[in-house]
Scaffold this active site. Structure first.
Site, mmCIF file in Angstrom:
data_model
loop_
_atom_site.group_PDB
_atom_site.id
_atom_site.type_symbol
_atom_site.label_atom_id
_atom_site.label_comp_id
_atom_site.label_asym_id
_atom_site.label_seq_id
_atom_site.Cartn_x
_atom_site.Cartn_y
_atom_site.Cartn_z
ATOM 1 C CE LYS A 205 -62.028 12.327 -59.881
ATOM 2 N NZ LYS A 205 -62.349 11.545 -58.702
ATOM 3 C CD GLU A 286 -48.869 23.148 -58.477
ATOM 4 O OE1 GLU A 286 -47.883 22.914 -57.773
ATOM 5 O OE2 GLU A 286 -48.776 23.736 -59.587
ATOM 6 C CB CYS A 320 -47.644 17.548 -51.544
ATOM 7 S SG CYS A 320 -48.258 19.164 -51.071
ATOM 8 C CD GLU A 416 -45.591 12.076 -52.887
ATOM 9 O OE1 GLU A 416 -46.200 11.662 -53.887
ATOM 10 O OE2 GLU A 416 -45.800 13.202 -52.381
HETATM 11 N N1 LIG Z 1 -48.351 19.799 -54.915
HETATM 12 C C1 LIG Z 1 -49.434 19.956 -54.175
HETATM 13 O O1 LIG Z 1 -49.900 21.061 -53.931
HETATM 14 C C2 LIG Z 1 -50.114 18.733 -53.611
HETATM 15 C C3 LIG Z 1 -51.069 18.887 -52.614
HETATM 16 C C4 LIG Z 1 -51.684 17.749 -52.102
HETATM 17 C C5 LIG Z 1 -51.345 16.501 -52.558
HETATM 18 N N2 LIG Z 1 -50.407 16.383 -53.534
HETATM 19 C C6 LIG Z 1 -50.013 15.057 -54.016
HETATM 20 O O2 LIG Z 1 -51.172 14.256 -54.211
HETATM 21 C C7 LIG Z 1 -50.854 12.889 -54.033
HETATM 22 C C8 LIG Z 1 -51.840 12.247 -53.089
HETATM 23 O O3 LIG Z 1 -53.138 12.427 -53.527
HETATM 24 P P1 LIG Z 1 -53.969 11.304 -54.269
HETATM 25 O O4 LIG Z 1 -53.585 9.965 -53.752
HETATM 26 O O5 LIG Z 1 -55.384 11.726 -54.185
HETATM 27 O O6 LIG Z 1 -53.424 11.442 -55.755
HETATM 28 P P2 LIG Z 1 -53.987 10.720 -57.086
HETATM 29 O O7 LIG Z 1 -53.161 11.229 -58.197
HETATM 30 O O8 LIG Z 1 -54.085 9.278 -56.901
HETATM 31 O O9 LIG Z 1 -55.480 11.273 -57.239
HETATM 32 C C9 LIG Z 1 -55.748 12.663 -57.364
HETATM 33 C C10 LIG Z 1 -57.091 12.842 -58.031
HETATM 34 O O10 LIG Z 1 -56.992 12.376 -59.368
HETATM 35 C C11 LIG Z 1 -58.110 11.538 -59.658
HETATM 36 N N3 LIG Z 1 -57.746 10.652 -60.752
HETATM 37 C C12 LIG Z 1 -57.194 9.420 -60.695
HETATM 38 N N4 LIG Z 1 -57.010 8.940 -61.958
HETATM 39 C C13 LIG Z 1 -57.442 9.900 -62.818
HETATM 40 C C14 LIG Z 1 -57.502 10.018 -64.229
HETATM 41 N N5 LIG Z 1 -57.071 9.057 -65.037
HETATM 42 N N6 LIG Z 1 -58.022 11.146 -64.756
HETATM 43 C C15 LIG Z 1 -58.441 12.146 -63.967
HETATM 44 N N7 LIG Z 1 -58.413 12.094 -62.625
HETATM 45 C C16 LIG Z 1 -57.911 10.986 -62.049
HETATM 46 C C17 LIG Z 1 -58.394 10.882 -58.320
HETATM 47 O O11 LIG Z 1 -59.692 10.353 -58.301
HETATM 48 C C18 LIG Z 1 -58.216 12.044 -57.381
HETATM 49 O O12 LIG Z 1 -59.370 12.852 -57.353
HETATM 50 C C19 LIG Z 1 -49.437 12.876 -53.515
HETATM 51 O O13 LIG Z 1 -48.563 12.586 -54.558
HETATM 52 C C20 LIG Z 1 -49.237 14.288 -53.012
HETATM 53 O O14 LIG Z 1 -47.897 14.691 -52.950
HETATM 54 C C21 LIG Z 1 -49.795 17.469 -54.078
HETATM 55 N N1 LIG Z 2 -49.987 23.390 -48.440
HETATM 56 C C1 LIG Z 2 -49.712 22.316 -47.515
HETATM 57 C C2 LIG Z 2 -49.459 21.023 -48.192
HETATM 58 C C3 LIG Z 2 -50.472 20.605 -49.195
HETATM 59 C C4 LIG Z 2 -50.128 19.256 -49.718
HETATM 60 O O1 LIG Z 2 -50.379 18.232 -49.215
HETATM 61 C C5 LIG Z 2 -48.501 22.649 -46.671
HETATM 62 O O2 LIG Z 2 -47.867 23.670 -46.892
HETATM 63 O O3 LIG Z 2 -48.172 21.879 -45.779
#
Ligand SMILES: NC(=O)c1ccc[n+]([C@@H]2O[C@H](COP(=O)([O-])OP(=O)(O)OC[C@H]3O[C@@H](n4cnc5c(N)ncnc54)[C@H](O)[C@@H]3O)[C@@H](O)[C@H]2O)c1
Ligand SMILES: N[C@@H](CCC=O)C(=O)O
Length: 515
Positions: A205, A286, A320, A416
């Site tokens: 998704k 994550e 992130c 954040e």
């Molecule tokens: N830790 C990591 O490796 C990592 C990597 C990349 C991004 N991030 C984090 O992701 C965030 C940014 O991404 P975003 O805005 O897409 O996050 P988000 O949580 O808004 O959305 C992530 C995904 O979840 C889906 N989603 C939303 N509501 C849902 C529900 N109720 N059930 C199931 N799925 C649902 C969204 O459609 C999307 O595909 C930031 O907080 C960032 O730090 C973390």
């Molecule tokens: N793996 C990436 C971050 C992914 C999250 O947004 C980094 O190491 O910069």
């Protein structure tokens, strides 16, 4: 025989042939803009009246493409297709499963510029950021393909006379892959590839702001000959089909990357046992970060400023891993703020497809408004040393912003923001800087700039983050080199791109035969 794993090199765009290849790719993408993409369920292409429209964040008047939007009926169909595919895919030789990934990687490598061009136009990534995203997608498939060949050998067990014993890995079942939009190719590819190479089937998704690049990935998997139903492409509302899939009794695991709020919701929903469910769902989540770079008084200040700058403003701070807090020991505080602010003021912000631009737009209107609100909060909580507002019209452009004199507990130092904003906090000494760095609910990445061995060793022990770096930026983890994942509210520390990651998608079966 597969060749040893090595990271995909980044493209040098100063070479005329690479610049030309990227321009050609952007032209190719321009011709395909506005096209429509169907859902793919069990190999069947399904269009719907409801659509998700993908907008170019550099030019909000431009439609990148539109994709079909699944409802819960179609989500149910996708679960059934994935279940059907699992009945055979789980028994496919792991080496054969790896070969599908190697083939998809070869295809992606051939079309690297084209995929990067889609990332430029759909996610607002600059050329180098898009190139790094595509390279990481390549790495994930190459790396997990090889890892599966190792896991195929099973777990070592102690020999016992009179018995033949073994312990081998089997897959879990049907999984839901829910990625964020910020690495819409790399993270999606990694989350999907690990699950399927381990023998599971998945429903993918995509994030609703970046569904076109996911459609391109789906087409690539089909071209690689992946059997129908192993991966199902199902764009739709997170709240509607996301909840449905997460709560479904036949779903065995959820592989999520995104915000803390959504991750915690998924974790809670998945913990409830639905009628007919006969397993504990596995959740890999994550989530976000509030990552810090600590600058010691004994440090190369220019290097530290470059590291903070790259980590805070690369891809507009939408990682992130981004540095959103710089914690600087008082002796060098003024020098760091002055140099960082000067560097930020010199940044060119503009359309991501312009190769001279260092920073493109933020992803969408919601992010744009949220970041602008935080700039106002920051204005009240500290002193704006650079930036602090919009950076142009026509797209979601925001100036790289440095907020000085911020208290450790301020909102801009704790929440954040996920935009080009860094709060610079003053510490009395290194120990206090480290304590401030740890004083957050997150624990994803962190970095220390110091020339003092004792302080580096203290940070090695006490800086509580999943990915810690010394004397370098805190972004840019490489597959196989820096296994990635965070502590506390940053998630389940799954260590994507690490040797243990595939274990999350398998269970071990011990078999003993009396001889
Ligand atoms: N830790 C990591 O490796 C990592 C990597 C990349 C991004 N991030 C984090 O992701 C965030 C940014 O991404 P975003 O805005 O897409 O996050 P988000 O949580 O808004 O959305 C992530 C995904 O979840 C889906 N989603 C939303 N509501 C849902 C529900 N109720 N059930 C199931 N799925 C649902 C969204 O459609 C999307 O595909 C930031 O907080 C960032 O730090 C973390
Ligand atoms: N793996 C990436 C971050 C992914 C999250 O947004 C980094 O190491 O910069």
């Amino acid at each position: 025989m597969v060749i040893p794993y090595a990271n995909e090199p980044f493209t040098n765009f100063t070479l005329p042939e690479n610049k030309k290849a990227m321009e050609d790719a952007l032209n190719l993408v321009a011709k395909q803009k506005g096209e429509q993409y169907p859902l793919v369920i069990g190999g069947e292409k399904i269009t719907t009246e409801a659509r998700i429209v993908s907008i170019n964040p550099s030019n909000t008047q431009e439609i990148v493409g539109s994709v079909a939007k699944a409802d819960t009926n179609l989500a149910e169909k996708a679960v059934q297709a994935a279940l059907k595919a699992f009945s055979t895919w789980q028994y496919v030789d792991p080496a054969e499963r790896s070969r599908y990934l190697f083939k998809a990687t070869a295809l992606l490598r051939r079309r690297k510029f084209e995929f990067s061009a889609w990332l430029v136009e759909e996610a607002g990534k600059t050329w180098p950021e898009a190139d790094a995203d595509t390279a990481e997608a390549i790495d994930f498939m190459e790396y997990y393909g090889r890892q599966m060949l190792q896991y195929q050998k099973g777990m070592a067990v102690t020999p016992l006379p009179g018995e033949q014993n073994e312990c081998h890995y089997i897959p879990l079942g049907v999984g839901v892959v829910i990625p964020p939009w910020n690495f819409p190719l790399a993270i999606l590819t990694g989350m999907m590839a690990a699950a399927i190479v381990a023998g599971n089937t998945v429903i993918m998704k995509p994030a609703s702001t970046t569904p076109v690049i996911a459609a391109k990935l789906m087409a690539l998997l089909e071209e690689a000959g992946l059997p129908k139903g192993v991966v199902n492409y199902l764009p739709g509302s997170g709240g509607v089909i996301g909840d449905y899939l997460v709560s479904h009794p036949k779903v065995r695991f959820i592989n999520f990357t995104g915000s803390k709020e959504v991750g915690l919701r998924i974790n809670k929903l998945a913990a409830e046992v639905a009628p007919g469910q006969k397993w504990i769902k596995r959740v890999i989540a994550e989530m976000g970060g509030k990552d810090a770079i600590v600058v010691d008084k004994e440090a190369d200040i220019d290097e530290a400023v470059s590291g903070i700058f790259a980590s805070a403003f690369g891809f507009q701070g939408q990682k992130c891993s981004a540095c959103s807090r710089a914690i600087v020991v008082k002796d060098v505080y003024n020098a760091v703020v002055a140099k960082l602010a000067a560097k930020a003021r010199a940044v060119q912000v503009g359309k991501a497809n312009d190769p001279s631009v260092f920073m493109g737009p933020v992803i969408d209107e919601t992010a744009y408004n949220k970041i602008l609100e935080y700039l106002e909060i920051g204005r009240a909580e500290g002193k704006i040393a650079a930036g602090g507002g919009k950076a142009g019209e026509g797209g979601y452009f925001i100036q790289p912003t440095v907020i000085a004199e911020v208290a450790p507990g301020a909102r801009v130092a704790q929440e954040e923001i996920f935009g080009p904003v860094v709060a610079v906090i003053k510490a009395d000494d290194f120990d206090q800087a480290l304590a401030i760095a740890n004083d957050t609910e997150y624990g994803l990445t962190g970095s220390v700039y110091s020339l003092n061995r004792e302080n580096l060793e203290k940070a090695r022990r006490e800086f509580f983050v999943g990915n810690l770096y010394f004397n370098r930026k805190c972004t840019g983890a490489l597959v196989g080199v820096h296994p990635f994942g965070g502590f506390n509210m940053s998630g389940t520390d799954s260590k994507a791109g690490g040797a243990d990651y595939l274990l999350l998608f398998m269970q071990a079966k011990a078999v003993s035969e009396k001889l």
